[in-house]
Design a protein around this motif. Structure first.
Motif, PDB file in Angstrom:
ATOM      1  N   ARG A  55       0.828  -1.193   0.000  1.00  0.00           N
ATOM      2  CA  ARG A  55       0.000   0.000   0.000  1.00  0.00           C
ATOM      3  C   ARG A  55       0.872   1.257   0.000  1.00  0.00           C
ATOM      4  N   ALA A  56       0.453   2.240  -0.770  1.00  0.00           N
ATOM      5  CA  ALA A  56       1.222   3.479  -0.900  1.00  0.00           C
ATOM      6  C   ALA A  56       1.166   4.330   0.358  1.00  0.00           C
ATOM      7  N   PHE A  57       0.069   4.215   1.129  1.00  0.00           N
ATOM      8  CA  PHE A  57      -0.130   5.118   2.255  1.00  0.00           C
ATOM      9  C   PHE A  57      -0.440   4.339   3.535  1.00  0.00           C
ATOM     10  N   THR A  58       0.151   4.774   4.608  1.00  0.00           N
ATOM     11  CA  THR A  58       0.008   4.066   5.879  1.00  0.00           C
ATOM     12  C   THR A  58      -1.361   4.256   6.519  1.00  0.00           C
ATOM     13  N   ASP A  59      -2.097   5.289   6.121  1.00  0.00           N
ATOM     14  CA  ASP A  59      -3.375   5.581   6.768  1.00  0.00           C
ATOM     15  C   ASP A  59      -4.587   5.239   5.897  1.00  0.00           C
ATOM     16  N   VAL A  60      -4.369   4.444   4.843  1.00  0.00           N
ATOM     17  CA  VAL A  60      -5.477   3.968   4.008  1.00  0.00           C
ATOM     18  C   VAL A  60      -5.511   2.448   4.148  1.00  0.00           C
ATOM     19  N   SER A  61      -6.465   1.951   4.919  1.00  0.00           N
ATOM     20  CA  SER A  61      -6.526   0.522   5.238  1.00  0.00           C
ATOM     21  C   SER A  61      -7.010  -0.302   4.039  1.00  0.00           C
ATOM     22  N   ASP A  62      -6.798  -1.608   4.133  1.00  0.00           N
ATOM     23  CA  ASP A  62      -7.209  -2.519   3.066  1.00  0.00           C
ATOM     24  C   ASP A  62      -8.715  -2.539   2.855  1.00  0.00           C
ATOM     25  N   ASP A  63      -9.473  -2.133   3.861  1.00  0.00           N
ATOM     26  CA  ASP A  63     -10.931  -2.126   3.708  1.00  0.00           C
ATOM     27  C   ASP A  63     -11.506  -0.712   3.548  1.00  0.00           C
ATOM     28  N   HIS A  64     -10.642   0.264   3.256  1.00  0.00           N
ATOM     29  CA  HIS A  64     -11.127   1.630   3.053  1.00  0.00           C
ATOM     30  C   HIS A  64     -11.993   1.668   1.795  1.00  0.00           C
ATOM     31  N   TRP A  65     -13.114   2.377   1.867  1.00  0.00           N
ATOM     32  CA  TRP A  65     -14.067   2.397   0.757  1.00  0.00           C
ATOM     33  C   TRP A  65     -13.474   2.963  -0.540  1.00  0.00           C
ATOM     34  N   ALA A  66     -12.445   3.825  -0.447  1.00  0.00           N
ATOM     35  CA  ALA A  66     -11.859   4.432  -1.652  1.00  0.00           C
ATOM     36  C   ALA A  66     -10.456   3.911  -1.945  1.00  0.00           C
ATOM     37  N   LEU A  67     -10.109   2.760  -1.373  1.00  0.00           N
ATOM     38  CA  LEU A  67      -8.753   2.224  -1.530  1.00  0.00           C
ATOM     39  C   LEU A  67      -8.327   2.118  -2.985  1.00  0.00           C
ATOM     40  N   VAL A  68      -9.140   1.481  -3.817  1.00  0.00           N
ATOM     41  CA  VAL A  68      -8.765   1.268  -5.220  1.00  0.00           C
ATOM     42  C   VAL A  68      -8.572   2.604  -5.928  1.00  0.00           C
ATOM     43  N   ALA A  69      -9.470   3.548  -5.680  1.00  0.00           N
ATOM     44  CA  ALA A  69      -9.360   4.863  -6.311  1.00  0.00           C
ATOM     45  C   ALA A  69      -8.098   5.593  -5.855  1.00  0.00           C
ATOM     46  N   ILE A  70      -7.830   5.581  -4.562  1.00  0.00           N
ATOM     47  CA  ILE A  70      -6.653   6.274  -4.025  1.00  0.00           C
ATOM     48  C   ILE A  70      -5.373   5.665  -4.571  1.00  0.00           C
ATOM     49  N   GLU A  71      -5.274   4.346  -4.516  1.00  0.00           N
ATOM     50  CA  GLU A  71      -4.071   3.669  -5.000  1.00  0.00           C
ATOM     51  C   GLU A  71      -3.878   3.884  -6.503  1.00  0.00           C
ATOM     52  N   THR A  72      -4.971   3.830  -7.251  1.00  0.00           N
ATOM     53  CA  THR A  72      -4.881   3.993  -8.702  1.00  0.00           C
ATOM     54  C   THR A  72      -4.478   5.420  -9.067  1.00  0.00           C
ATOM     55  N   MET A  73      -5.077   6.409  -8.419  1.00  0.00           N
ATOM     56  CA  MET A  73      -4.725   7.802  -8.711  1.00  0.00           C
ATOM     57  C   MET A  73      -3.286   8.108  -8.304  1.00  0.00           C
ATOM     58  N   GLN A  74      -2.819   7.473  -7.221  1.00  0.00           N
ATOM     59  CA  GLN A  74      -1.421   7.634  -6.819  1.00  0.00           C
ATOM     60  C   GLN A  74      -0.508   6.974  -7.840  1.00  0.00           C
ATOM     61  N   HIS A  75      -0.871   5.792  -8.293  1.00  0.00           N
ATOM     62  CA  HIS A  75      -0.088   5.045  -9.286  1.00  0.00           C
ATOM     63  C   HIS A  75       0.051   5.836 -10.583  1.00  0.00           C
ATOM     64  N   GLU A  76      -1.001   6.559 -10.963  1.00  0.00           N
ATOM     65  CA  GLU A  76      -0.984   7.351 -12.197  1.00  0.00           C
ATOM     66  C   GLU A  76      -0.263   8.687 -12.023  1.00  0.00           C
ATOM     67  N   GLY A  77       0.117   9.028 -10.771  1.00  0.00           N
ATOM     68  CA  GLY A  77       0.802  10.288 -10.519  1.00  0.00           C
ATOM     69  C   GLY A  77      -0.131  11.485 -10.449  1.00  0.00           C
ATOM     70  N   ILE A  78      -1.419  11.230 -10.288  1.00  0.00           N
ATOM     71  CA  ILE A  78      -2.413  12.307 -10.247  1.00  0.00           C
ATOM     72  C   ILE A  78      -2.612  12.824  -8.822  1.00  0.00           C
ATOM     73  N   LEU A  79      -2.581  11.927  -7.847  1.00  0.00           N
ATOM     74  CA  LEU A  79      -2.720  12.319  -6.449  1.00  0.00           C
ATOM     75  C   LEU A  79      -1.483  11.891  -5.675  1.00  0.00           C
ATOM     76  N   ASN A  80      -1.019  12.776  -4.828  1.00  0.00           N
ATOM     77  CA  ASN A  80       0.143  12.492  -3.991  1.00  0.00           C
ATOM     78  C   ASN A  80      -0.247  12.446  -2.527  1.00  0.00           C
ATOM     79  N   GLY A  81       0.622  11.853  -1.751  1.00  0.00           N
ATOM     80  CA  GLY A  81       0.442  11.857  -0.306  1.00  0.00           C
ATOM     81  C   GLY A  81       1.335  12.897   0.331  1.00  0.00           C
ATOM     82  N   TYR A  82       1.612  12.693   1.598  1.00  0.00           N
ATOM     83  CA  TYR A  82       2.431  13.614   2.377  1.00  0.00           C
ATOM     84  C   TYR A  82       3.787  12.964   2.682  1.00  0.00           C
TER      85      TYR A  82
END
Length: 195
Positions: free
Chosen positions: A137-164
Motif C-alpha cells: 500500500r502506498a499510504f500508511t493511513d489507508v486501510s485494506d478495507d477503506h471504501w476508496a482504496l482502489v481509487a486512491i491507489e490507482t490515482m497515486q499510481h498514475e501520478g495524479i494524487l500524492n500523499g504527504y
C-alpha cells in the motif's frame, strides 16, 4: 515601495497573478486553472488557495474542467433550489455519475469534499490506464478495507494524487483549492493537454 512589491503589483495589474499565490507551491497550477476557466479567483484579487472546497464548488470546477453536458436525465435534490448558484453544475455531475447525492434526496452542497472523495471522483471519470495492482500500500493511513482504496491507489499510481512526506494520504482531510488546482493540472498534463 520596495522593488519586490512593485514587481508583484505589476504582475497583478496585468492579471497574471493573484495577490495571495505569489510564491505558493501551487502557483503554476493555480494560474493555469484560472487561465483555462476551471477555477476562478475572488473579486478582491485573491485565490484563497488554502480554503477548503465544498461539494457545490467541486461540482462547478468539475463541470468547467470536464466540459460536462446534460444527458436529459431528470435529477432533483431537496437541498438544491432552482436559484442555487451551482444548480446546473450539481445536476450535471449527478447526470454524468461523477458525484452522487449524500442520501435522503440531498446533495449537501456546503459540505467539504475530502481527499478520498476527490480520488474517487477522478477514478469515476476514468483518469487511469490501469488499476493499481501492488500488494504494498502506498499510504500508511489507508486501510485494506477503506471504501476508496482502489481509487486512491490507482490515482497515486498514475501520478495524479500524492500523499504527504510522512507516508500518509489523509483521506478524510478536506481538499483545498490549491490542491484541486494541482490535481487538475496533473490530469491536464496526463491527458496530453487536450482540455
Amino acid at each position: 515601495m520596495k522593488q519586490w512589491n512593485l514587481f508583484e503589483y505589476d504582475r497583478m495589474a496585468n492579471g497574471s497573478i493573484f495577490r495571495d499565490v505569489f510564491g505558493h507551491w501551487a502557483e503554476e497550477s493555480i494560474l493555469l486553472a484560472n487561465e483555462k476557466g476551471w477555477l476562478n479567483g475572488h473579486s478582491d484579487q485573491t485565490f484563497r488557495p488554502n480554503n477548503h472546497l465544498t461539494r457545490a464548488q467541486a461540482a462547478s470546477i468539475l463541470t468547467n474542467f470536464l466540459n460536462l453536458q446534460s444527458n436529459s436525465t431528470t435529477i432533483h435534490f431537496n437541498d438544491i433550489s432552482n436559484d442555487f448558484w451551482a444548480r446546473t453544475a450539481v445536476i450535471l455531475v449527478a447526470q454524468n455519475e461523477i458525484m452522487n447525492g449524500t442520501g435522503d434526496g440531498n446533495f449537501s452542497p456546503s459540505t467539504n469534499v475530502t481527499r478520498a472523495q476527490v480520488a474517487q471522483i477522478f477514478y469515476n471519470v476514468g483518469f487511469y490506464t490501469e488499476l493499481a495492482q501492488s500488494e504494498t500500500r502506498a499510504f500508511t493511513d489507508v486501510s485494506d478495507d477503506h471504501w476508496a482504496l482502489v481509487a486512491i491507489e490507482t490515482m497515486q499510481h498514475e501520478g495524479i494524487l500524492n500523499g504527504y512526506p510522512d507516508g500518509t494520504f489523509k483521506p478524510n482531510q478536506p481538499i483545498t483549492r490549491a490542491q484541486m488546482a494541482a490535481i487538475i493540472h496533473r490530469i491536464y498534463d496526463w491527458d496530453g493537454g487536450t482540455r
